[in-house]
Scaffold this active site. Structure first.
Site, short mmCIF file in Angstrom:
data_model
loop_
_atom_site.label_atom_id
_atom_site.label_comp_id
_atom_site.label_asym_id
_atom_site.label_seq_id
_atom_site.Cartn_x
_atom_site.Cartn_y
_atom_site.Cartn_z
N ASN A 185 3.47 1.06 -8.33
CA ASN A 185 4.69 1.88 -8.41
C ASN A 185 5.90 1.09 -7.97
O ASN A 185 5.81 0.21 -7.11
CB ASN A 185 4.53 3.17 -7.59
CG ASN A 185 5.04 3.04 -6.17
OD1 ASN A 185 6.23 3.16 -5.90
ND2 ASN A 185 4.13 2.74 -5.22
N ARG A 186 7.00 1.39 -8.62
CA ARG A 186 8.29 0.85 -8.19
C ARG A 186 9.32 1.98 -8.20
O ARG A 186 10.41 1.85 -8.76
CB ARG A 186 8.73 -0.33 -9.06
CG ARG A 186 8.73 -0.10 -10.55
CD ARG A 186 9.44 -1.24 -11.30
NE ARG A 186 9.48 -1.04 -12.72
CZ ARG A 186 8.57 -1.45 -13.60
NH1 ARG A 186 7.50 -2.09 -13.17
NH2 ARG A 186 8.72 -1.22 -14.89
N GLY A 238 11.13 3.17 -5.83
CA GLY A 238 12.40 2.80 -5.19
C GLY A 238 13.03 3.95 -4.42
O GLY A 238 14.23 4.18 -4.49
N PHE A 239 12.17 4.68 -3.67
CA PHE A 239 12.69 5.75 -2.78
C PHE A 239 13.51 6.80 -3.53
O PHE A 239 14.59 7.19 -3.09
CB PHE A 239 13.57 5.19 -1.65
CG PHE A 239 12.84 4.51 -0.52
CD1 PHE A 239 11.46 4.51 -0.43
CD2 PHE A 239 13.56 3.88 0.49
CE1 PHE A 239 10.81 3.88 0.63
CE2 PHE A 239 12.92 3.25 1.55
CZ PHE A 239 11.54 3.24 1.62
N ASN A 279 8.49 10.64 7.16
CA ASN A 279 8.63 9.21 6.92
C ASN A 279 10.08 8.93 6.53
O ASN A 279 10.56 9.42 5.51
CB ASN A 279 7.65 8.82 5.80
CG ASN A 279 7.69 7.36 5.43
OD1 ASN A 279 8.75 6.80 5.22
ND2 ASN A 279 6.52 6.76 5.30
N SER A 295 8.31 -0.82 2.08
CA SER A 295 8.30 -0.60 0.64
C SER A 295 8.80 -1.87 -0.05
O SER A 295 9.85 -2.40 0.32
CB SER A 295 9.21 0.56 0.26
OG SER A 295 9.42 0.53 -1.14
N ASN A 340 10.00 -1.92 -2.93
CA ASN A 340 10.85 -1.52 -4.05
C ASN A 340 12.31 -1.31 -3.70
O ASN A 340 13.10 -0.90 -4.54
CB ASN A 340 10.27 -0.25 -4.69
CG ASN A 340 8.85 -0.48 -5.18
OD1 ASN A 340 8.58 -1.48 -5.82
ND2 ASN A 340 7.95 0.41 -4.82
N THR A 341 12.68 -1.55 -2.44
CA THR A 341 14.09 -1.54 -2.06
C THR A 341 14.42 -2.97 -1.65
O THR A 341 13.88 -3.45 -0.64
CB THR A 341 14.35 -0.56 -0.89
OG1 THR A 341 14.03 0.77 -1.34
CG2 THR A 341 15.79 -0.59 -0.43
N LYS A 396 5.45 1.59 9.91
CA LYS A 396 4.57 1.33 8.77
C LYS A 396 4.86 -0.05 8.19
O LYS A 396 6.00 -0.34 7.82
CB LYS A 396 4.77 2.40 7.70
CG LYS A 396 3.83 2.22 6.50
CD LYS A 396 3.82 3.47 5.64
CE LYS A 396 2.91 3.31 4.43
NZ LYS A 396 2.87 4.52 3.61
N ASN A 455 1.29 -0.37 3.82
CA ASN A 455 1.95 0.05 2.58
C ASN A 455 1.31 -0.69 1.38
O ASN A 455 0.29 -1.34 1.55
CB ASN A 455 3.45 -0.25 2.68
CG ASN A 455 4.28 0.78 1.94
OD1 ASN A 455 3.99 1.11 0.80
ND2 ASN A 455 5.32 1.29 2.58
N GLY A 478 -6.59 2.02 -0.13
CA GLY A 478 -7.83 1.93 -0.89
C GLY A 478 -8.97 2.81 -0.42
O GLY A 478 -10.11 2.63 -0.87
N TYR A 536 -3.77 7.99 -0.86
CA TYR A 536 -2.95 8.52 -1.94
C TYR A 536 -3.62 8.20 -3.29
O TYR A 536 -4.07 9.10 -4.01
CB TYR A 536 -1.53 7.93 -1.86
CG TYR A 536 -0.53 8.44 -2.89
CD1 TYR A 536 -0.94 9.08 -4.05
CD2 TYR A 536 0.83 8.26 -2.71
CE1 TYR A 536 -0.03 9.54 -5.00
CE2 TYR A 536 1.76 8.71 -3.65
CZ TYR A 536 1.31 9.34 -4.79
OH TYR A 536 2.22 9.79 -5.72
#
Ligand SMILES: Cc1cc2nc3c(=O)[nH]c(=O)nc-3n(C[C@H](O)[C@H](O)[C@H](O)COP(=O)(O)O)c2cc1C
Length: 362
Positions: A110-111, A113-114, A139, A173, A175-176, A215, A244, A295, A316
Site C-alpha cells: 500500500n501507498r 499516504g495517510f 495512532n 510509514s 508513504n509520507t 511504532k 510497520n 505477517g 491486518y
C-alpha cells in the site's frame, strides 16, 4: 457460515483492493458481519499499564483510519483496536490505485499516504460511540505538508488525551516522504520529548494517564534500532510496536504487482518483522511492553511472535485473504497452545525464542 464467508471473500477479491476495503468497513458498520469472541479463555488476558486486554490480538492501524468501526471490530473478537493514522487536518493521500494484493505471496502493498479525515472528524465519531467500553488506541501522524511535524504529533496528543486508551506515535510509514527520518536519533529525541511533555501535561490536567507507544519500521539498521530503544527508555515511552510495513521486496515470488511502490505487509513481512521484534526485546529488556505485528496469519504465527518477545499482537493483511473468522481461530488457537505447553499465561511463553530469532540473519 464458513462457506458464506468464503463466497463473500471471493466476491470482494473481484473488486480492486481499495473498494473491497471500503465495502468491508461498510459491512462492519451495518452489522452484517458475525460477532465472535464471546467466551475468551481468561488465561489469554493481558494486563499492561492500567489496561486489561481480554485477549492479546488487536486490529492494526490503517484498517479503521477514521474510527468508523471500532466497536464492530471489537465485536469480531479482537482484544483491542487501533484507529488512525490520523493527521491534524484531513488529507486525500496518494492518487489511486494505491493498494495492491499479492495473493500468491499472501502479501499487500500500500501507498495510501495517510489518507484520513483529520482530528476533528475522528473526535466526532469516537465521541458518538454508543458503547464506551473496549480498548481503542489512537495512532497519530503528521500531515504531508506539515511545516513542523513534531507539532502535528503533539496536537494529536492534546486532541485525544481524554479518550485514547493508548497512543501510537507512527513515524514508520514509508508513504509520507521524510517521515521515517524521525527515527534518526536527534530527531527522535526531539519528537519524543515533545510528545511525552504534552502527554504528561494532559495527565496532570485530566487525571488520566495515556500510555504512549512508538511504532517503528522493520527496515531500520541495527545501530539505529539500538538508538531508538535507548531513546524510548530514556524518555519513558511506554512501549514499542514492531513493525510497520517494509520497503524491502525480498522473498517475493515476483508474481502480481510486486514492483509497485509502497509498504509491503502480510506473510512476506513475517520473518523480517519477527527478527526486528526479537532484537528490540533483547535491547529493551523484559519490562518494556512490545506489540508484535507483521505477517500474523494463524495461531502458529501468533504464538511465534509471542515467543519472540511480544506482549500483544496485531494483524491486518491476513484478514484480506482469510476473512474475519481468522480472529476467533487465532484466539482459540492461542488457548490451545497454552494447553499444549502446560502454561497458565502468555507471559510464561514470551521470550522463549528471543535469542534464536534475534540471531537470525535479517
Ligand atoms: C492498507 C494498509 C494501510 C495501513 N495504514 C497504516 C496507518 O495508517 N498507520 C500505521 O501505523 N500503519 C498502517 N499500516 C500498517 C499496519 O498497521 C501493520 O503494521 C502492517 O500492515 C503489518 O501487519 P500485517 O502484516 O498483519 O498487515 C497499514 C497497512 C496496510 C496493509
Amino acid at each position: 457460515m464458513r462457506w458464506l464467508e468464503n463466497a463473500v471473500l471471493k466476491g470482494l477479491h473481484k473488486l480492486d483492493a481499495e473498494t473491497a476495503h471500503r465495502m468491508t468497513v461498510l459491512a462492519l458498520k451495518s452489522g452484517l458481519l458475525p460477532g465472535g469472541g464471546a467466551d475468551v479463555d481468561p488465561r489469554l488476558s493481558v494486563k499492561l499499564w492500567d489496561l486489561t486486554f481480554p485477549n492479546p490480538l488487536g486490529m492494526a492501524a490503517g484498517f479503521d483510519k477514521n474510527g468508523e468501526v471500532p466497536d464492530a471490530l471489537l465485536n469480531l473478537g479482537f482484544g483491542f483496536t487501533e484507529v488512525g493514522s490520523v493527521t491534524p487536518r484531513p488529507q486525500p493521500g496518494n492518487p489511486k490505485p494505491r493498494v495492491f494484493r499479492l495473493p500468491g505471496d499472501q502479501g499487500v502493498i500500500n501507498r495510501y499516504g495517510f489518507n484520513n479525515e483529520g482530528h476533528e472528524a475522528l473526535r466526532r465519531r469516537l465521541n458518538a460511540r454508543a458503547r464506551l467500553t473496549g480498548i481503542v488506541g489512537i495512532n497519530v501522524g503528521a500531515n504531508k505538508d506539515a511545516e513542523d511535524r513534531v507539532a502535528d504529533y503533539v496536537a494529536g496528543i492534546y486532541e485525544f488525551a481524554d479518550m485514547a486508551s493508548y497512543f501510537t506515535v507512527n513515524i514508520s510509514s514509508p508513504n509520507t516522504p521524510g517521515l521515517r527520518d524521525l527515527q534518526a536519533r536527534s530527531a527522535l529525541a526531539e519528537l519524543l520529548t515533545g510528545v511525552i511533555t504534552a502527554r504528561d501535561e494532559c495527565t496532570r490536567k485530566l487525571g488520566r494517564h495515556v500510555p504512549v507507544l512508538l511504532k517503528i519500521a522493520p527496515d531500520v539498521a541495527d545501530e539505529d534500532l539500538n538508538d531508538i530503544v535507548e531513546e524510548v527508555l530514556a524518555k519513558n515511552v511506554e512501549g514499542l510496536i514492531v513493525s510497520n510495513t517494509t520497503i524491502d521486496r525480498e522473498g517475493l515470488s515476483g508474481a502480481g504487482p510486486a514492483s509497485e511502490a509502497g509498504g509491503l505487509s502480510g506473510r512476506p513481512l513475517f520473518r523480517k518483522s519477527t527478527i526486528m521484534l526479537a532484537r528490540a526485546r533483547k535491547l529493551a529488556g523484559p519490562d518494556l511492553p512490545i506489540i508484535g505485528v507483521g505477517g500474523i496469519d494463524s495461531a502458529e504465527t501468533a504464538w511465534i511472535k509471542i515467543t519472540a518477545g511480544a506482549d500483544l499482537l496485531q494483524l491486518y493483511s491476513s484478514l484480506v485473504f482469510k476473512g474475519p473468522a481468522l480472529v476467533e481461530e487465532i484466539v482459540t488457537g492461542l488457548a490451545a497452545k497454552l494447553d499444549e505447553h502446560g502454561l497458565g499465561s502468555l507471559r510464561e511463553a514470551r521470550d522463549v525464542n528471543v535469542e534464536a530469532w534475534a540471531s537470525e540473519a535479517a
